[in-house]
Scaffold this motif. Structure first.
Motif, PDB file in Angstrom:
ATOM      1  N   MET A  18       3.865   1.549  -0.921  1.00  0.00           N
ATOM      2  CA  MET A  18       4.431   1.559  -2.229  1.00  0.00           C
ATOM      3  C   MET A  18       3.729   2.076  -3.289  1.00  0.00           C
ATOM      4  O   MET A  18       4.124   3.018  -4.050  1.00  0.00           O
ATOM      5  CB  MET A  18       5.169   0.001  -2.589  1.00  0.00           C
ATOM      6  CG  MET A  18       5.997   0.002  -3.707  1.00  0.00           C
ATOM      7  SD  MET A  18       7.425   1.142  -3.814  1.00  0.00           S
ATOM      8  CE  MET A  18       8.389   0.010  -4.482  1.00  0.00           C
ATOM      9  N   GLU A  19       2.538   1.620  -3.485  1.00  0.00           N
ATOM     10  CA  GLU A  19       1.581   2.113  -4.538  1.00  0.00           C
ATOM     11  C   GLU A  19       1.424   3.678  -4.214  1.00  0.00           C
ATOM     12  O   GLU A  19       1.116   4.378  -5.178  1.00  0.00           O
ATOM     13  CB  GLU A  19       0.130   1.545  -4.380  1.00  0.00           C
ATOM     14  CG  GLU A  19       0.046   0.339  -4.716  1.00  0.00           C
ATOM     15  CD  GLU A  19      -0.988  -0.588  -4.302  1.00  0.00           C
ATOM     16  OE1 GLU A  19      -2.005  -0.052  -3.726  1.00  0.00           O
ATOM     17  OE2 GLU A  19      -1.148  -1.828  -4.706  1.00  0.00           O
ATOM     18  N   ARG A  46       3.443   5.923  -3.103  1.00  0.00           N
ATOM     19  CA  ARG A  46       4.544   6.436  -3.439  1.00  0.00           C
ATOM     20  C   ARG A  46       4.745   6.441  -4.832  1.00  0.00           C
ATOM     21  O   ARG A  46       5.152   7.648  -5.234  1.00  0.00           O
ATOM     22  CB  ARG A  46       5.698   5.531  -2.742  1.00  0.00           C
ATOM     23  CG  ARG A  46       7.119   6.370  -2.974  1.00  0.00           C
ATOM     24  CD  ARG A  46       8.134   5.706  -1.788  1.00  0.00           C
ATOM     25  NE  ARG A  46       9.415   5.733  -2.102  1.00  0.00           N
ATOM     26  CZ  ARG A  46      10.336   4.652  -2.056  1.00  0.00           C
ATOM     27  NH1 ARG A  46       9.970   3.535  -1.475  1.00  0.00           N
ATOM     28  NH2 ARG A  46      11.430   5.048  -2.055  1.00  0.00           N
ATOM     29  N   LEU A  47       4.505   5.200  -5.542  1.00  0.00           N
ATOM     30  CA  LEU A  47       4.518   5.390  -6.979  1.00  0.00           C
ATOM     31  C   LEU A  47       3.440   6.385  -7.620  1.00  0.00           C
ATOM     32  O   LEU A  47       3.664   7.041  -8.522  1.00  0.00           O
ATOM     33  CB  LEU A  47       4.169   4.281  -7.455  1.00  0.00           C
ATOM     34  CG  LEU A  47       5.289   2.931  -7.374  1.00  0.00           C
ATOM     35  CD1 LEU A  47       4.673   1.601  -7.668  1.00  0.00           C
ATOM     36  CD2 LEU A  47       6.525   3.275  -8.131  1.00  0.00           C
ATOM     37  N   LEU A  48       2.340   6.573  -7.019  1.00  0.00           N
ATOM     38  CA  LEU A  48       1.326   7.631  -7.470  1.00  0.00           C
ATOM     39  C   LEU A  48       1.833   8.919  -7.490  1.00  0.00           C
ATOM     40  O   LEU A  48       1.807   9.630  -8.116  1.00  0.00           O
ATOM     41  CB  LEU A  48      -0.011   7.458  -6.667  1.00  0.00           C
ATOM     42  CG  LEU A  48      -1.162   8.065  -6.871  1.00  0.00           C
ATOM     43  CD1 LEU A  48      -1.619   8.227  -8.533  1.00  0.00           C
ATOM     44  CD2 LEU A  48      -2.309   7.934  -6.213  1.00  0.00           C
ATOM     45  N   MET A  67       0.725  -1.225  -0.038  1.00  0.00           N
ATOM     46  CA  MET A  67      -0.024  -0.086  -0.229  1.00  0.00           C
ATOM     47  C   MET A  67       0.849   1.052  -0.075  1.00  0.00           C
ATOM     48  O   MET A  67       0.600   2.349  -0.748  1.00  0.00           O
ATOM     49  CB  MET A  67      -0.908  -0.063   1.142  1.00  0.00           C
ATOM     50  CG  MET A  67      -1.825   0.913   1.139  1.00  0.00           C
ATOM     51  SD  MET A  67      -2.913   0.709  -0.066  1.00  0.00           S
ATOM     52  CE  MET A  67      -4.444   1.572   0.913  1.00  0.00           C
ATOM     53  N   ARG A 127       4.226   9.597  -9.896  1.00  0.00           N
ATOM     54  CA  ARG A 127       3.668   9.967 -11.264  1.00  0.00           C
ATOM     55  C   ARG A 127       3.215  10.967 -11.358  1.00  0.00           C
ATOM     56  O   ARG A 127       3.263  11.875 -12.374  1.00  0.00           O
ATOM     57  CB  ARG A 127       2.665   8.803 -11.380  1.00  0.00           C
ATOM     58  CG  ARG A 127       2.120   8.733 -12.881  1.00  0.00           C
ATOM     59  CD  ARG A 127       0.943   7.826 -13.061  1.00  0.00           C
ATOM     60  NE  ARG A 127      -0.367   8.649 -12.956  1.00  0.00           N
ATOM     61  CZ  ARG A 127      -1.207   8.082 -12.715  1.00  0.00           C
ATOM     62  NH1 ARG A 127      -1.429   6.743 -12.312  1.00  0.00           N
ATOM     63  NH2 ARG A 127      -2.407   8.651 -12.739  1.00  0.00           N
TER      64      ARG A 127
END
Length: 75
Positions: free
Chosen positions: A3-4, A6-8, A1, A11
């Motif tokens: 990590m998601e 952070r990636l968002l 969660m 982006r």
């Protein structure tokens, strides 16, 4: 969660940078087009030397000469 999320965030940051760069490129292109349009109008008037047109529009003398040739070809 985590990590998601952070990636968002990464982006979104990337998109913001891309938009900013796109605006900058657009401004530069717009300024260049306006310089050429101004030089074309000055050439059409016939009251200005090529050197003066280059100086006032911040175009190179070669660019102004090329514009003059293009206008002569179109006439």
């Amino acid at each position: 969660m985590l990590m998601e999320a952070r990636l968002l965030d990464e982006r979104r940051e990337g998109e913001a940078v891309g938009i900013a760069k796109g605006k900058e490129i657009g401004l530069v292109e717009g300024e260049a087009k306006e310089k050429l349009a101004t030089a074309k109008r000055m050439l059409a008037k016939g009251c200005y030397s090529l050197e003066v047109i280059a100086e006032l529009t911040n175009l190179s003398l070669a660019d102004v000469e090329k514009l003059k040739e293009e206008q002569a070809e179109q006439a």
